[in-house]
Design an enzyme around this catalytic site. Structure first.
Site, PDB file in Angstrom:
ATOM      1  N   CYS A 142      49.407  34.221  65.774  1.00  0.00           N
ATOM      2  CA  CYS A 142      48.371  34.385  66.797  1.00  0.00           C
ATOM      3  C   CYS A 142      47.460  33.146  66.889  1.00  0.00           C
ATOM      4  CB  CYS A 142      47.583  35.657  66.555  1.00  0.00           C
ATOM      5  SG  CYS A 142      46.717  36.216  68.057  1.00  0.00           S
ATOM      6  N   HIS A 235      51.135  39.697  67.159  1.00  0.00           N
ATOM      7  CA  HIS A 235      50.846  40.282  65.841  1.00  0.00           C
ATOM      8  C   HIS A 235      51.948  41.263  65.442  1.00  0.00           C
ATOM      9  CE1 HIS A 235      46.842  38.746  64.887  1.00  0.00           C
ATOM     10  NE2 HIS A 235      46.506  38.908  66.148  1.00  0.00           N
ATOM     11  N   GLU A 237      52.948  42.018  62.667  1.00  0.00           N
ATOM     12  CA  GLU A 237      52.603  42.704  61.422  1.00  0.00           C
ATOM     13  C   GLU A 237      51.682  43.900  61.624  1.00  0.00           C
ATOM     14  OE1 GLU A 237      49.056  40.195  62.186  1.00  0.00           O
ATOM     15  OE2 GLU A 237      51.211  39.950  62.475  1.00  0.00           O
TER      16      GLU A 237
END
Length: 310
Positions: A142, A235, A237
């Protein structure tokens, strides 16, 4: 995959309850294999949440991964206990003499500032420069990806008319490249950002190869130097409820925030979000560890410049 972390790291208990194999130092020391050394520079404010998210993402291969956490010394973390940082985090001065197989540089909530205005920018540039000789492959996430593209290739970010927030559909490009091996033709991934590096400028940079892109959210994944630098604009994750927490936090503050796209069933924030991106996120990190870290780094770590013949 066994992840080696300190035995008293708070997220260890959560990971074990999720049936993720976490190995403590004692057991790891008796493994007759070369563990992969991964360094995570955690720039996110809620560091323990990010620790858990990333450790989940790194938990899906049979490789043993030894994880170390690093923080910047030139910024005071206000949302994580000092005792936690002192116990589980190191600074650049403490690790810069070491070599790492892989590194992850996270995002940070500073994207609306110019890079040079960020109080730890100079330190971050030193770290990014250091990765060229001390890390085999680095993933930038990011804002970290925007910072890496700016520092390494001079690509500037720009402010969007409104926040790119929610789940977006992406298509895979360059399917033969191992980083996207096993991906479906299209997949979902989360984004939460106010800025972007224009897709046209990324495509125009000869050093970069675009691997996944969205018509709405722009480039999601690109890489350089045969995977020694990997840039992820979103993102992957994120947990199921991460964007839910962000949305309700900003809403409670009276900020101008729209409901995250394609996230809540029927666009109703009272509904439990569907988890639609986990399998591709896990695949991304698994491919990275296998093809760009494990199969690239020799058993005895040498200067990474020697690995690529420079």
């Amino acid at each position: 995959m066994p992840i080696k972390i300190q035995s008293d790291l708070p997220v260890k208990e959560i990971l074990e309850k999720e049936n993720i194999f976490v190995m403590d130092e004692k057991r790891a020391s008796h493994q007759d294999i070369r563990p992969i050394q991964i360094l995570i520079l955690n720039l996110m404010p809620l560091k323990e949440d990010t620790e858990l998210q990333l450790l989940r993402s790194l938990s899906n291969t049979p490789l043993q991964v030894d994880v170390s956490f690093m923080m910047v010394a030139t910024h005071e973390a206000k949302n994580t206990a000092t005792s936690h940082l002192n116990k589980f985090y190191e600074t650049f001065s403490e690790v810069k003499h070491r070599k790492f197989d892989g590194m992850i540089i996270t995002g940070a909530p500073v994207e609306q500032m110019e890079f040079e205005e960020v109080d730890y920018w100079e330190e971050l540039t030193q770290i990014m420069d250091w990765t060229k000789t001390n890390v085999t492959s680095t993933i930038y996430l990011c804002w970290g990806a925007q910072a890496g593209l700016y520092y390494h290739y001079g690509l500037k970010k720009r402010l969007m008319d409104k926040k790119v927030f929610g789940l977006f559909r992406h298509r895979v490009e360059n399917r033969k490249i191992p980083l996207v091996r096993g991906f479906d033709d299209e997949f979902w991934a989360p984004h939460s950002r106010h800025t972007e590096v224009p897709a046209a400028e990324i495509h125009a940079c000869e050093a970069l190869t675009v691997l996944a892109e969205s018509d709405e959210a722009g480039v999601f994944l690109c890489m350089a130097e045969d995977g020694r630098q990997i840039f992820v604009m979103g993102h992957p994750e994120y947990d199921r409820v991460t964007m839910d927490g962000e949305y309700k936090r900003d809403k409670s503050k009276g900020l101008d925030i729209e409901i995250p796209k394609n996230y809540y069933p029927d666009d109703n924030p009272e509904n439990r979000p569907l988890l639609l991106w986990r399998s591709h996120a896990n695949n991304l990190y698994t491919n990275w560890l296998n093809y760009y870290v494990y199969q690239t780094t020799p058993y005895s770590f040498i200067n990474t410049a020697e690995i690529i013949g420079k």
